[in-house]
Design a protein around this motif. Structure first.
Motif, PDB file in Angstrom:
ATOM      1  N   CYS A  11     -77.808 117.499 -12.289  1.00  0.00           N
ATOM      2  CA  CYS A  11     -76.775 118.510 -12.076  1.00  0.00           C
ATOM      3  C   CYS A  11     -77.182 119.909 -12.542  1.00  0.00           C
ATOM      4  N   LEU A  33     -84.505 112.441 -19.731  1.00  0.00           N
ATOM      5  CA  LEU A  33     -83.162 111.990 -20.105  1.00  0.00           C
ATOM      6  C   LEU A  33     -83.166 110.593 -20.703  1.00  0.00           C
ATOM      7  N   LYS A  36     -84.642 111.380 -24.226  1.00  0.00           N
ATOM      8  CA  LYS A  36     -84.027 112.586 -24.822  1.00  0.00           C
ATOM      9  C   LYS A  36     -85.068 113.445 -25.536  1.00  0.00           C
ATOM     10  N   LYS A  53     -77.155 115.604 -23.000  1.00  0.00           N
ATOM     11  CA  LYS A  53     -77.025 115.732 -21.542  1.00  0.00           C
ATOM     12  C   LYS A  53     -77.490 117.110 -21.102  1.00  0.00           C
ATOM     13  N   ILE A  54     -77.936 117.162 -19.872  1.00  0.00           N
ATOM     14  CA  ILE A  54     -78.246 118.465 -19.303  1.00  0.00           C
ATOM     15  C   ILE A  54     -77.100 118.835 -18.367  1.00  0.00           C
ATOM     16  N   GLU A  67     -72.169 121.801 -20.846  1.00  0.00           N
ATOM     17  CA  GLU A  67     -71.138 121.516 -19.849  1.00  0.00           C
ATOM     18  C   GLU A  67     -71.300 122.453 -18.650  1.00  0.00           C
ATOM     19  N   ASN A  68     -71.491 121.831 -17.501  1.00  0.00           N
ATOM     20  CA  ASN A  68     -71.674 122.612 -16.271  1.00  0.00           C
ATOM     21  C   ASN A  68     -70.596 123.670 -16.073  1.00  0.00           C
ATOM     22  N   HIS A 108     -68.853 114.763  -9.335  1.00  0.00           N
ATOM     23  CA  HIS A 108     -69.937 114.469 -10.275  1.00  0.00           C
ATOM     24  C   HIS A 108     -69.603 113.232 -11.116  1.00  0.00           C
ATOM     25  N   LYS A 109     -68.566 113.328 -11.932  1.00  0.00           N
ATOM     26  CA  LYS A 109     -68.267 112.190 -12.823  1.00  0.00           C
ATOM     27  C   LYS A 109     -67.550 111.060 -12.103  1.00  0.00           C
ATOM     28  N   TYR A 113     -71.913 110.021 -10.870  1.00  0.00           N
ATOM     29  CA  TYR A 113     -72.389 109.464 -12.139  1.00  0.00           C
ATOM     30  C   TYR A 113     -72.334 107.933 -12.138  1.00  0.00           C
TER      31      TYR A 113
END
Ligand SMILES: N[C@@H](CCC(=O)N[C@@H](CS)C(=O)NCC(=O)O)C(=O)O
Length: 210
Positions: A11, A33, A36, A53-54, A67-68, A108-109, A113
Protein backbone atom coordinates in the motif's frame (compact mmCIF):
# COMPACT_ATOMS: atom_id res chain seq x y z
CA UNK A 1 14.22 15.43 2.74
CA UNK A 2 11.38 13.01 3.41
CA UNK A 3 12.03 9.29 3.99
CA UNK A 4 9.41 6.77 2.88
CA UNK A 5 9.47 3.24 4.25
CA UNK A 6 7.88 0.92 1.75
CA UNK A 7 7.52 -2.63 0.50
CA UNK A 8 7.25 -3.27 -3.25
CA UNK A 9 3.66 -3.15 -4.54
CA UNK A 10 2.23 -2.89 -1.04
CA UNK A 11 0.00 0.00 0.00
CA UNK A 12 2.99 2.34 0.32
CA UNK A 13 2.82 2.54 -3.48
CA UNK A 14 0.15 5.22 -2.99
CA UNK A 15 2.64 7.45 -1.17
CA UNK A 16 5.22 6.90 -3.92
CA UNK A 17 2.64 7.97 -6.51
CA UNK A 18 1.74 11.05 -4.44
CA UNK A 19 5.41 12.01 -4.07
CA UNK A 20 5.82 11.66 -7.83
CA UNK A 21 2.74 13.75 -8.58
CA UNK A 22 3.96 16.45 -6.23
CA UNK A 23 7.49 16.34 -7.62
CA UNK A 24 8.78 15.92 -4.05
CA UNK A 25 12.16 14.45 -3.31
CA UNK A 26 12.31 11.50 -0.93
CA UNK A 27 14.62 8.71 0.13
CA UNK A 28 13.00 5.31 -0.21
CA UNK A 29 13.77 2.54 2.27
CA UNK A 30 12.63 -0.98 1.54
CA UNK A 31 11.22 -2.97 4.45
CA UNK A 32 11.10 -6.74 4.63
CA UNK A 33 7.65 -7.18 6.13
CA UNK A 34 8.27 -10.78 7.16
CA UNK A 35 11.31 -10.08 9.31
CA UNK A 36 10.48 -6.39 9.97
CA UNK A 37 13.96 -5.37 8.96
CA UNK A 38 15.33 -2.79 6.56
CA UNK A 39 16.68 -4.34 3.38
CA UNK A 40 19.51 -1.81 3.17
CA UNK A 41 21.21 -2.67 6.47
CA UNK A 42 19.14 -5.28 8.30
CA UNK A 43 18.08 -2.64 10.86
CA UNK A 44 15.03 -3.17 13.06
CA UNK A 45 12.03 -1.55 11.35
CA UNK A 46 10.00 -1.63 14.59
CA UNK A 47 12.50 0.81 16.05
CA UNK A 48 11.26 3.26 13.40
CA UNK A 49 7.60 2.26 13.23
CA UNK A 50 6.58 0.18 16.27
CA UNK A 51 3.43 -1.17 14.56
CA UNK A 52 5.72 -2.81 11.99
CA UNK A 53 3.55 -1.84 9.02
CA UNK A 54 4.27 0.25 6.01
CA UNK A 55 3.96 3.03 4.98
CA UNK A 56 5.90 5.20 7.39
CA UNK A 57 7.01 8.69 6.45
CA UNK A 58 9.82 10.41 8.30
CA UNK A 59 9.51 14.17 8.18
CA UNK A 60 12.38 16.65 8.16
CA UNK A 61 12.13 17.12 11.94
CA UNK A 62 12.72 13.40 12.46
CA UNK A 63 9.16 12.57 13.49
CA UNK A 64 7.59 9.51 11.88
CA UNK A 65 4.05 9.43 10.58
CA UNK A 66 2.22 6.15 9.95
CA UNK A 67 -1.20 5.10 8.59
CA UNK A 68 -1.98 5.68 4.93
CA UNK A 69 -4.75 8.11 5.76
CA UNK A 70 -2.34 10.38 7.66
CA UNK A 71 0.68 9.90 5.40
CA UNK A 72 -1.36 10.69 2.29
CA UNK A 73 -3.00 13.76 3.82
CA UNK A 74 0.42 15.02 4.85
CA UNK A 75 1.68 14.48 1.30
CA UNK A 76 -1.41 16.23 -0.08
CA UNK A 77 -0.52 19.32 1.95
CA UNK A 78 3.10 19.18 0.77
CA UNK A 79 1.87 18.72 -2.80
CA UNK A 80 -0.38 21.77 -2.51
CA UNK A 81 2.59 23.81 -1.28
CA UNK A 82 4.89 22.53 -4.03
CA UNK A 83 2.42 22.95 -6.87
CA UNK A 84 -0.22 25.47 -5.89
CA UNK A 85 -3.54 24.82 -7.54
CA UNK A 86 -6.79 26.80 -7.27
CA UNK A 87 -7.58 26.87 -3.55
CA UNK A 88 -9.48 23.81 -2.47
CA UNK A 89 -12.43 24.46 -0.19
CA UNK A 90 -13.00 22.77 3.14
CA UNK A 91 -15.69 20.58 1.62
CA UNK A 92 -13.23 18.99 -0.77
CA UNK A 93 -10.80 18.32 2.10
CA UNK A 94 -13.58 16.37 3.81
CA UNK A 95 -14.27 14.53 0.55
CA UNK A 96 -10.62 13.60 0.36
CA UNK A 97 -10.71 12.18 3.89
CA UNK A 98 -13.98 10.42 3.05
CA UNK A 99 -12.38 8.64 0.11
CA UNK A 100 -9.18 7.85 1.97
CA UNK A 101 -11.30 6.26 4.70
CA UNK A 102 -13.31 4.30 2.16
CA UNK A 103 -10.27 2.90 0.35
CA UNK A 104 -8.51 2.16 3.64
CA UNK A 105 -11.38 0.32 5.31
CA UNK A 106 -13.61 -1.08 2.58
CA UNK A 107 -11.00 -2.02 -0.02
CA UNK A 108 -7.64 -2.25 1.71
CA UNK A 109 -8.54 -3.76 5.09
CA UNK A 110 -11.94 -5.10 4.16
CA UNK A 111 -10.93 -6.94 1.02
CA UNK A 112 -7.25 -6.90 0.06
CA UNK A 113 -5.71 -7.52 3.44
CA UNK A 114 -7.69 -10.70 4.26
CA UNK A 115 -7.22 -11.90 0.70
CA UNK A 116 -3.45 -11.58 0.75
CA UNK A 117 -2.77 -12.43 4.42
CA UNK A 118 -1.48 -16.00 4.48
CA UNK A 119 -3.20 -16.67 7.79
CA UNK A 120 -6.70 -15.80 6.50
CA UNK A 121 -9.09 -18.74 6.59
CA UNK A 122 -10.46 -19.79 3.20
CA UNK A 123 -13.96 -18.93 4.37
CA UNK A 124 -12.92 -15.34 5.06
CA UNK A 125 -11.40 -15.05 1.59
CA UNK A 126 -14.60 -16.33 0.00
CA UNK A 127 -16.70 -13.96 2.07
CA UNK A 128 -14.74 -10.81 1.28
CA UNK A 129 -14.55 -11.75 -2.40
CA UNK A 130 -18.31 -12.20 -2.54
CA UNK A 131 -18.81 -8.75 -1.02
CA UNK A 132 -16.25 -6.59 -2.79
CA UNK A 133 -18.61 -5.93 -5.70
CA UNK A 134 -20.73 -3.52 -3.65
CA UNK A 135 -17.70 -1.37 -2.87
CA UNK A 136 -16.53 -1.44 -6.50
CA UNK A 137 -20.03 -0.55 -7.69
CA UNK A 138 -19.96 2.47 -5.37
CA UNK A 139 -16.66 3.62 -6.86
CA UNK A 140 -17.98 3.06 -10.37
CA UNK A 141 -21.14 5.09 -9.72
CA UNK A 142 -19.09 7.90 -8.16
CA UNK A 143 -16.85 8.11 -11.22
CA UNK A 144 -19.69 8.27 -13.73
CA UNK A 145 -19.52 12.06 -14.04
CA UNK A 146 -15.88 12.90 -13.27
CA UNK A 147 -12.42 11.75 -14.23
CA UNK A 148 -11.01 11.55 -10.68
CA UNK A 149 -12.50 10.95 -7.25
CA UNK A 150 -12.55 14.62 -6.25
CA UNK A 151 -13.38 16.04 -9.67
CA UNK A 152 -11.02 17.30 -12.35
CA UNK A 153 -7.77 16.93 -10.42
CA UNK A 154 -5.96 13.72 -9.49
CA UNK A 155 -5.50 13.59 -5.71
CA UNK A 156 -3.91 11.41 -3.02
CA UNK A 157 -7.27 9.61 -2.76
CA UNK A 158 -6.78 8.51 -6.38
CA UNK A 159 -3.23 7.40 -5.61
CA UNK A 160 -4.58 5.09 -2.90
CA UNK A 161 -7.49 3.84 -5.00
CA UNK A 162 -5.26 3.09 -7.98
CA UNK A 163 -3.05 0.87 -5.83
CA UNK A 164 -6.12 -0.95 -4.49
CA UNK A 165 -7.52 -1.46 -8.00
CA UNK A 166 -4.24 -2.76 -9.42
CA UNK A 167 -4.17 -5.44 -6.73
CA UNK A 168 -7.88 -6.18 -7.06
CA UNK A 169 -7.48 -6.73 -10.79
CA UNK A 170 -4.43 -8.88 -10.14
CA UNK A 171 -6.69 -11.14 -8.07
CA UNK A 172 -8.65 -11.89 -11.22
CA UNK A 173 -11.65 -9.67 -10.50
CA UNK A 174 -13.05 -8.59 -13.84
CA UNK A 175 -14.01 -4.90 -13.97
CA UNK A 176 -16.34 -5.36 -16.96
CA UNK A 177 -19.49 -4.78 -14.83
CA UNK A 178 -18.10 -1.37 -13.83
CA UNK A 179 -17.08 0.51 -16.99
CA UNK A 180 -16.40 3.87 -15.33
CA UNK A 181 -14.07 2.15 -12.88
CA UNK A 182 -12.34 0.22 -15.69
CA UNK A 183 -11.70 3.36 -17.75
CA UNK A 184 -10.59 5.23 -14.61
CA UNK A 185 -7.92 2.62 -13.99
CA UNK A 186 -6.67 2.85 -17.59
CA UNK A 187 -6.56 6.65 -17.31
CA UNK A 188 -4.66 6.41 -14.04
CA UNK A 189 -2.15 3.86 -15.35
CA UNK A 190 -1.31 6.26 -18.18
CA UNK A 191 -0.19 8.96 -15.74
CA UNK A 192 3.60 9.26 -15.59
CA UNK A 193 3.67 9.16 -11.77
CA UNK A 194 1.65 5.96 -11.66
CA UNK A 195 3.53 4.28 -14.51
CA UNK A 196 6.89 5.18 -12.95
CA UNK A 197 5.92 4.02 -9.44
CA UNK A 198 4.64 0.70 -10.75
CA UNK A 199 7.68 0.15 -12.95
CA UNK A 200 10.07 0.79 -10.04
CA UNK A 201 8.22 -1.47 -7.62
CA UNK A 202 7.53 -4.25 -10.13
CA UNK A 203 11.26 -4.39 -10.82
CA UNK A 204 11.87 -4.80 -7.07
CA UNK A 205 9.26 -7.51 -6.63
CA UNK A 206 10.81 -10.89 -7.29
CA UNK A 207 7.45 -12.38 -8.26
CA UNK A 208 6.77 -9.54 -10.74
CA UNK A 209 3.18 -10.61 -10.83
CA UNK A 210 1.02 -7.67 -9.99
N1 LIG B 1 -3.37 0.63 9.35
C1 LIG B 1 -2.28 0.72 8.40
C2 LIG B 1 -2.11 -0.62 7.73
C3 LIG B 1 -1.08 -0.63 6.67
C4 LIG B 1 -0.87 -2.04 6.15
O1 LIG B 1 -1.75 -2.90 6.28
N2 LIG B 1 0.30 -2.28 5.55
C5 LIG B 1 0.61 -3.59 5.11
C6 LIG B 1 1.08 -3.63 3.68
S1 LIG B 1 -0.18 -3.12 2.52
C7 LIG B 1 1.71 -4.17 6.00
O2 LIG B 1 2.58 -3.44 6.44
N3 LIG B 1 1.66 -5.47 6.23
C8 LIG B 1 2.62 -6.16 7.01
C9 LIG B 1 2.03 -6.74 8.27
O3 LIG B 1 0.80 -6.63 8.46
O4 LIG B 1 2.78 -7.32 9.03
C10 LIG B 1 -2.59 1.79 7.37
O5 LIG B 1 -3.76 2.00 7.05
O6 LIG B 1 -1.65 2.44 6.87
Amino acid sequence: VLDLYFSPLACSLAARIALGEAGLEARYHRVDLGSKTLTEDGGDYRAIAPKGKIPALRLEDGSVLTENVAVLQCLADRWAEARPAPAADAASAYRQTEWLGFVSTELHKGFLYPTFAPESPEETRRHVRANVGAALAHVDASLADRPWLLGDAFSVADAYLVWALVLTRHLGIDFAPWPALASYLERALARPSVAAALAIERALNPEKKR
